[in-house]
Enzyme design. Structure first.
Site, PDB file in Angstrom:
ATOM      1  N   HIS A 146      -6.500  -1.887  19.220  1.00 34.88           N
ATOM      2  CA  HIS A 146      -6.517  -3.326  18.963  1.00 34.88           C
ATOM      3  C   HIS A 146      -5.347  -3.626  18.016  1.00 34.88           C
ATOM      4  O   HIS A 146      -4.971  -2.771  17.202  1.00 34.88           O
ATOM      5  CB  HIS A 146      -7.855  -3.671  18.299  1.00 34.88           C
ATOM      6  CG  HIS A 146      -8.118  -5.119  18.065  1.00 34.88           C
ATOM      7  ND1 HIS A 146      -7.546  -5.814  17.026  1.00 34.88           N
ATOM      8  CD2 HIS A 146      -8.910  -6.001  18.714  1.00 34.88           C
ATOM      9  CE1 HIS A 146      -7.977  -7.072  17.057  1.00 34.88           C
ATOM     10  NE2 HIS A 146      -8.805  -7.210  18.069  1.00 34.88           N
ATOM     11  N   ASP A 223     -11.059   3.043  13.358  1.00 39.24           N
ATOM     12  CA  ASP A 223     -11.407   1.645  13.537  1.00 39.24           C
ATOM     13  C   ASP A 223     -12.782   1.631  14.199  1.00 39.24           C
ATOM     14  O   ASP A 223     -12.914   1.925  15.393  1.00 39.24           O
ATOM     15  CB  ASP A 223     -10.329   0.988  14.422  1.00 39.24           C
ATOM     16  CG  ASP A 223     -10.675  -0.450  14.780  1.00 39.24           C
ATOM     17  OD1 ASP A 223     -11.807  -0.881  14.468  1.00 39.24           O
ATOM     18  OD2 ASP A 223      -9.813  -1.119  15.370  1.00 39.24           O
ATOM     19  N   GLN A 226     -15.963  -1.560  17.010  1.00 40.60           N
ATOM     20  CA  GLN A 226     -16.811  -1.589  18.213  1.00 40.60           C
ATOM     21  C   GLN A 226     -17.852  -0.472  18.220  1.00 40.60           C
ATOM     22  O   GLN A 226     -18.739  -0.475  19.071  1.00 40.60           O
ATOM     23  CB  GLN A 226     -15.947  -1.474  19.483  1.00 40.60           C
ATOM     24  CG  GLN A 226     -14.985  -2.618  19.694  1.00 40.60           C
ATOM     25  CD  GLN A 226     -15.680  -3.960  19.955  1.00 40.60           C
ATOM     26  OE1 GLN A 226     -16.860  -4.019  20.291  1.00 40.60           O
ATOM     27  NE2 GLN A 226     -14.947  -5.045  19.782  1.00 40.60           N
ATOM     28  N   LYS A 249     -19.741  -8.385  14.159  1.00 37.48           N
ATOM     29  CA  LYS A 249     -19.945  -7.768  15.472  1.00 37.48           C
ATOM     30  C   LYS A 249     -21.255  -6.997  15.527  1.00 37.48           C
ATOM     31  O   LYS A 249     -21.555  -6.315  16.500  1.00 37.48           O
ATOM     32  CB  LYS A 249     -18.768  -6.837  15.804  1.00 37.48           C
ATOM     33  CG  LYS A 249     -17.457  -7.572  16.044  1.00 37.48           C
ATOM     34  CD  LYS A 249     -16.391  -6.610  16.512  1.00 37.48           C
ATOM     35  CE  LYS A 249     -14.990  -7.131  16.338  1.00 37.48           C
ATOM     36  NZ  LYS A 249     -14.619  -8.168  17.290  1.00 37.48           N
ATOM     37  N   CYS A 389      -6.388  -8.843  22.293  1.00 35.67           N
ATOM     38  CA  CYS A 389      -5.627  -8.335  21.142  1.00 35.67           C
ATOM     39  C   CYS A 389      -5.206  -6.884  21.356  1.00 35.67           C
ATOM     40  O   CYS A 389      -5.249  -6.060  20.430  1.00 35.67           O
ATOM     41  CB  CYS A 389      -6.422  -8.462  19.841  1.00 35.67           C
ATOM     42  SG  CYS A 389      -6.837 -10.139  19.441  1.00 35.67           S
TER      43      CYS A 389
END
Ligand code: 7TS
Length: 433
Positions: A146, A223, A226, A249, A389
């Site tokens: 991303h 990261d 998600q 999220k 993104c």
């Protein structure tokens, strides 16, 4: 209900309990009742929300926690000697402890509040990167990042003279680790990659990559935007040095994010922002820094959203992250199968639901993703269309944009049927099929 869906539902509820009658602790229809927004009617249809990779909806407990905080506890933290200030501080710090517990019982001092995953990654780029990188040092990323885990490193590489290298993806949307020993070299100072792709859904072998990175003396930033919302995550088992994610999220409010950092590394890092809260002693011409984690939290933090995030963590903990993962894996397997029955659809990312999460990107050979998203919206179905993104990844996949459906705890097999049925309807509308 057709036979096929019966099987999918059966598989969905069987995991861990061995009985069709006793679901694995997660009933999406009951869960739906906790989310006021999910009873909205959109364009004459009941909302089917399949844009969870962008942000998830919020349960009543999170909404009331926010309201309760402002109605009963609002005060600034870490400074007052009155009751409200003490209560606000306790609630703010209680969420930090819950976050620490949620990601594998790390120390609360290792949990830094930020605005979002993006800011968490920027914090590392500024505070660690600018002091630890020199020309010819290497930063290793992947082709599926991303922009949040790409642009900060592009800027840092430009400023320090460090070079960027990318782990490629293969035709199935998995990382191609064949040349990993050449990519993660002794010059590598940082390996920064996504735990789960927001486009391909791929779950990366992060523990294995961390082991190779550490063997070469590099740090590892993951990261987790998600992954933390959808998988049981244990940072100690993965052995990550930094881990970034966003509350919004995972049922929490917008405006609050988390950076986990290994204590020994955070201790040596310079602060990110300077001012109140983050100091120990200040004189006219010098200042010293507060202890962890407050050294990295300058100014009045986002207290209310941090407090409400605690309720989101409680909600997910009550469901159990194993149950969350198993429900999403079943939904994903079902959606992949139903979508691939449509000849005009091309799906990106792994087709095995064990290797991926529930963000499914796809294109129709004739209908532009934006047209498809607009058509689905007319049926009350929210998906995302665009580059997500991840423009370099789009180029790598040979497309300008994709449509993307992404699932969460309140989604059902029936909703997937409606979603796939609406795509077939869109083809009749646009392509005259
Ligand atoms: N990393 C990944 C893998 C993401 O999917 C996102 C947001 C971010 C970082 C940034 O999170 P933020 O909370 O700091 O904005 N992804 C998406 C998406 O896929 N659609 O909308 C936002």
């Amino acid at each position: 209900m057709n036979g096929e869906r019966m099987t999918a539902i059966k598989n969905g509820v069987k995991i861990g309990v061995g009985s069709v009658m006793a679901p694995a602790g997660l009933d999406p229809l009951v869960i739906k009742g906790d989310f006021p927004i999910l009873s909205r009617i959109i364009n004459g249809h009941k909302l089917i929300y399949l844009d969870n990779a962008a942000t998830t909806q919020k349960p009543s407990c999170v909404i009331s926690a926010l309201r309760n905080y402002y109605e009963n506890q609002n005060a600034n933290v870490h400074r007052g000697l009155h009751t409200l200030a003490e209560e606000a501080t306790a609630a703010f710090e209680a969420t930090r402890k819950k976050v620490a517990e949620f990601i594998g019982s790390v120390k609360p001092e290792e949990i830094i509040y930020t605005r979002n995953a993006t800011e968490a990654i920027n914090l590392v780029a500024y505070s660690w990167g600018r002091h630890n990188l020199k020309p010819q040092d290497r930063i290793v990323l992947t082709e599926m990042e991303h922009h949040a885990n790409l642009v900060p490193w592009i800027v840092l590489a430009k400023e320090t003279g460090a070079e960027l290298k990318f782990i490629p993806i293969d035709g199935d949307g998995l990382l191609d680790l064949e040349n990993i020993d050449r990519i993660i070299s002794e010059d590598t100072k940082l390996v920064a990659l996504t735990h789960m792709s927001n486009v391909l859904g791929t779950i990366n072998p992060v523990a294995e990559i961390a082991r190779i990175a550490h063997h070469n003396g590099a740090l590892v930033l993951l990261d987790g935007a998600q992954s933390v919302p959808h998988l049981p995550v244990n940072i100690k088992e993965i052995d990550a040095d930094f881990y970034a994610f966003s509350a919004h999220k995972m049922l929490g409010p917008t405006g609050i994010g988390i950076l986990y950092g290994r204590e020994s590394i955070l201790q040596k890092m310079e602060p990110f922002l300077f001012g109140g809260e983050m100091i120990s002693e200040v004189d006219f011409e010098k200042a010293t820094w507060n202890v962890l984690p407050w050294k990295f939290e300058a100014g009045t933090p986002n207290i209310a959203d941090a407090v409400a995030y605690g309720s989101a963590l409680d909600y997910l903990t009550d469901l159990g992250m194993e149950a969350v993962r198993s429900h999403e894996m079943d939904l994903t397997a079902y959606a992949l199968r139903k979508l691939s029955e449509l000849d005009s659809i091309k799906i990106f990312g792994p087709m095995d639901s064990r290797l991926r999460g529930g963000a499914i990107s796809f294109v129709d050979r004739q209908i532009h993703p934006h047209d498809l998203a607009t058509f689905l919206d007319s049926r009350g179905i929210a998906i995302r269309a665009g580059h997500h993104c991840a423009q370099p990844l789009m180029r790598r996949l040979g497309v300008g944009s994709t449509a993307r459906a992404s699932f969460y705890i309140y989604n059902t097999f029936e909703e997937i049927d409606e979603f796939v049925g609406a795509i077939a309807e869109a083809r009749r509308y646009f392509v005259n099929e």
